[in-house]
Design a protein around this motif. Structure first.
Motif, short mmCIF file in Angstrom:
data_model
loop_
_atom_site.label_atom_id
_atom_site.label_comp_id
_atom_site.label_asym_id
_atom_site.label_seq_id
_atom_site.Cartn_x
_atom_site.Cartn_y
_atom_site.Cartn_z
N MET A 39 43.52 142.40 -4.85
CA MET A 39 42.41 142.40 -4.33
C MET A 39 41.48 143.38 -4.84
O MET A 39 39.58 142.98 -4.63
N THR A 40 41.42 144.33 -5.10
CA THR A 40 40.22 145.49 -5.48
C THR A 40 39.77 144.76 -6.64
O THR A 40 38.43 145.34 -7.06
N ALA A 41 41.02 143.93 -6.94
CA ALA A 41 40.62 143.41 -8.58
C ALA A 41 39.49 141.89 -8.49
O ALA A 41 38.83 141.84 -9.63
N THR A 42 39.06 141.35 -7.29
CA THR A 42 38.58 140.51 -7.13
C THR A 42 37.21 140.25 -7.55
O THR A 42 36.58 141.81 -6.43
N PRO A 43 36.38 139.75 -7.83
CA PRO A 43 35.43 140.12 -7.92
C PRO A 43 34.30 139.26 -6.16
O PRO A 43 34.80 138.73 -5.09
N PRO A 88 33.81 134.02 -2.48
CA PRO A 88 34.46 133.98 -0.79
C PRO A 88 35.54 133.67 -1.25
O PRO A 88 37.17 134.34 -0.14
N ALA A 89 36.52 132.08 -1.63
CA ALA A 89 37.27 132.02 -1.84
C ALA A 89 38.74 133.11 -1.82
O ALA A 89 40.33 132.91 -1.39
N ALA A 90 38.40 132.80 -3.86
CA ALA A 90 39.32 134.55 -4.65
C ALA A 90 39.49 136.08 -2.98
O ALA A 90 40.55 136.19 -2.79
N MET A 91 38.30 135.93 -2.32
CA MET A 91 37.89 137.00 -2.00
C MET A 91 39.60 136.68 -0.60
O MET A 91 39.77 137.91 -0.03
N ALA A 92 38.71 135.75 0.63
CA ALA A 92 39.51 135.70 1.15
C ALA A 92 41.46 135.52 1.30
O ALA A 92 41.86 136.05 2.13
N GLU A 93 41.93 134.75 0.02
CA GLU A 93 43.08 134.58 -0.54
C GLU A 93 43.15 135.99 -0.79
O GLU A 93 44.51 136.59 0.29
N SER A 94 43.08 137.12 -1.59
CA SER A 94 43.72 138.16 -2.13
C SER A 94 43.95 139.22 -0.61
O SER A 94 44.89 140.07 -0.29
N GLY A 127 28.90 144.33 1.94
CA GLY A 127 29.14 145.45 2.27
C GLY A 127 30.43 145.59 2.86
O GLY A 127 31.27 146.46 2.59
N ARG A 128 30.72 144.12 3.34
CA ARG A 128 32.06 143.95 3.79
C ARG A 128 33.22 144.03 2.96
O ARG A 128 34.18 145.02 3.27
N TRP A 129 32.90 143.75 1.95
CA TRP A 129 34.45 143.60 0.89
C TRP A 129 34.71 144.71 0.85
O TRP A 129 36.03 145.51 1.45
#
Length: 216
Positions: A113-117, A121-127, A167-169
């Protein structure tokens, strides 16, 4: 290629994908004969797929047949009322019952998750989901895992991710780290409270996004 008795899993996957991505909009009628022609199959796998999707919370019965389940702020509140309690209970259970292997799995998910750009958005939600699922698993409570999985299915009809809010990520990554630290230290009370606060923030952001979209 047409298949008279197309496999249930294929019809289910295609229908589910079209509901989640908005191709089939909330409230859209789901007519068995129309869908059978659309997917090149008979009505039987369509009927079974609709039955499964109803169990998943993605479709609902209408006056005539089935339709894509509609969205509402009331439903968001209902989903999160249950999810906040269950996520907090899962985190507390993980703090009490986690194994060393559970910690490794949670840590790996958090690193991913920390390494996800933040631009995907799709990768963020998945991680993000992977971290939550690792914590659920660490609770060693199959009932909680099942209920949270079902609630997650309901939320797939709301395509916006709260993680895209400014800022939420970064904030979510920090909150996860705090929850994981409590789990590592077997501090179930702290894990419970941190998870509850984490999901409460997610609920408020989800409602804000829904409101902004409804007035756009």
């Amino acid at each position: 290629m047409r298949c008279e008795e197309g496999p249930l899993s294929e019809v289910y996957d295609r229908l589910r994908a079209e509901i989640v991505d908005g191709t089939l909009a909330p409230g859209a009628a789901l007519v068995e004969t129309t869908l059978a022609e659309r997917y090149g199959t008979s009505r039987t796998p369509v009927r079974e797929a609709l039955r499964r999707l109803q169990q998943d919370g993605l479709v609902e019965r209408a006056d005539r047949g089935m339709r894509v389940r509609t969205r509402s702020p009331e439903e968001i509140l209902e989903i999160y009322e249950a999810r906040i309690a269950l996520e907090a209970t899962a985190a507390a259970g993980a703090a009490q019952r986690r194994s060393d292997f559970d910690l490794v799995r949670i840590s790996r998910a958090q690193k991913t998750m920390t390494a996800t750009p933040a631009s995907d958005p799709a990768a963020m939600a998945e991680s993000n989901r992977a971290v939550h699922e690792a914590i659920w698993a660490a609770s060693h409570n199959g009932t909680i895992v099942d209920l949270l999985t079902r609630l997650n299915n309901h939320l797939t009809r709301y395509p916006w991710t709260t993680l895209s809010m400014p800022g939420r990520w970064e904030e979510a990554i920090v909150e996860h780290a705090e929850i994981i630290d409590a789990i590592e230290k077997r501090d179930s009370d702290r894990a419970y409270e941190l998870a509850r606060e984490h999901m409460t923030k997610a609920r408020e952001l989800r409602l804000r996004i829904y409101g902004d979209d409804a007035t756009a």
